[in-house]
Design a protein around this motif. Sequence first.
Motif, mmCIF file in Angstrom:
data_model
loop_
_atom_site.group_PDB
_atom_site.id
_atom_site.type_symbol
_atom_site.label_atom_id
_atom_site.label_comp_id
_atom_site.label_asym_id
_atom_site.label_seq_id
_atom_site.Cartn_x
_atom_site.Cartn_y
_atom_site.Cartn_z
ATOM 1 N N LEU A 117 -6.566 5.412 2.987
ATOM 2 C CA LEU A 117 -5.681 6.578 2.881
ATOM 3 C C LEU A 117 -4.925 6.609 1.552
ATOM 4 O O LEU A 117 -4.490 7.668 1.112
ATOM 5 N N VAL A 118 -4.749 5.469 0.943
ATOM 6 C CA VAL A 118 -4.132 5.409 -0.387
ATOM 7 C C VAL A 118 -5.182 5.687 -1.463
ATOM 8 O O VAL A 118 -4.941 6.435 -2.404
ATOM 9 N N GLY A 137 -6.358 3.582 -7.146
ATOM 10 C CA GLY A 137 -7.473 4.072 -6.346
ATOM 11 C C GLY A 137 -8.572 3.043 -6.166
ATOM 12 O O GLY A 137 -9.210 2.974 -5.118
ATOM 13 N N ALA A 180 -5.738 8.956 -4.434
ATOM 14 C CA ALA A 180 -5.550 8.460 -5.805
ATOM 15 C C ALA A 180 -6.787 8.738 -6.655
ATOM 16 O O ALA A 180 -6.673 9.199 -7.798
ATOM 17 N N ALA A 194 1.134 6.422 -7.103
ATOM 18 C CA ALA A 194 0.002 7.275 -7.470
ATOM 19 C C ALA A 194 0.363 8.752 -7.393
ATOM 20 O O ALA A 194 0.042 9.529 -8.302
ATOM 21 N N VAL A 195 1.053 9.144 -6.344
ATOM 22 C CA VAL A 195 1.453 10.551 -6.195
ATOM 23 C C VAL A 195 2.459 10.942 -7.273
ATOM 24 O O VAL A 195 2.358 12.015 -7.885
ATOM 25 N N SER A 230 0.866 4.047 -2.959
ATOM 26 C CA SER A 230 0.643 5.457 -2.673
ATOM 27 C C SER A 230 1.723 6.320 -3.326
ATOM 28 O O SER A 230 1.420 7.347 -3.948
ATOM 29 N N LEU A 283 0.821 -1.211 0.000
ATOM 30 C CA LEU A 283 0.000 0.000 0.000
ATOM 31 C C LEU A 283 0.856 1.263 0.000
ATOM 32 O O LEU A 283 0.523 2.241 -0.680
ATOM 33 N N LEU A 284 1.946 1.240 0.710
ATOM 34 C CA LEU A 284 2.845 2.400 0.718
ATOM 35 C C LEU A 284 3.447 2.620 -0.667
ATOM 36 O O LEU A 284 3.498 3.756 -1.163
ATOM 37 N N ALA A 331 -6.753 -0.260 -3.896
ATOM 38 C CA ALA A 331 -6.143 -0.065 -2.573
ATOM 39 C C ALA A 331 -7.077 -0.472 -1.430
ATOM 40 O O ALA A 331 -6.616 -1.130 -0.481
#
Length: 139
Positions: A111-112, A63, A116, A23-24, A20, A16-17, A66
Motif C-alpha cells: 500500500l505504500v 516505492g 509511491a 512519499a506523498v 508513506s 512504513l507509515l 517499501a
Amino acid sequence: MEHLHTLIDYGVLGLLLVMSLIAVALAAERWLVYRATRIETFADRRELELHLTRKLHLIATIGANAPYIGLLGTVLGIMLTFYDIGAAGFDTTKIMTGLALALKATALGLLVAIPAVTFYNLLLRRCKVLLIQWDIRHG
C-alpha cells in the motif's frame, strides 16, 4: 519474544507509515514546483533538469523498498508465530491469528509502494514534458 510483537507493530508498520507520508509530501511538493516552473527562465537545459529532478529519487527509493520492509515484517511475524507454537504447543486459532497479523506488514508495504511508484512515474512524465518544451523553445 514480546519485543518482536512491538518491533513489528510499532517499528515496521510505523516505518512504513512514515515512508508513506514522506512519499506523498514529496510528490505534492514536486507537483507544486512543476506547476510554478517557468521554463523560459532557464538558459541551460541541465540546470532545468537538475531543478525538475530534485527529490524524485527519494520517491523512487520509497516505492522500491517499501515491499521489502513489509516482507521483513511478515518474516518476523511468522518467526514469532513459529516460536509461539514451539513454546505453547499447537493451537490453530493462535497460529491463524499470528499469520494473519504477520501478513499485514506485507499488505501495508504494498500500500505504500504502489502509490509511491505511481507518483514517481507521473512526476517523471511531467518532468520529461517540461524538458521537451524547453528543447522546443531553445532548439
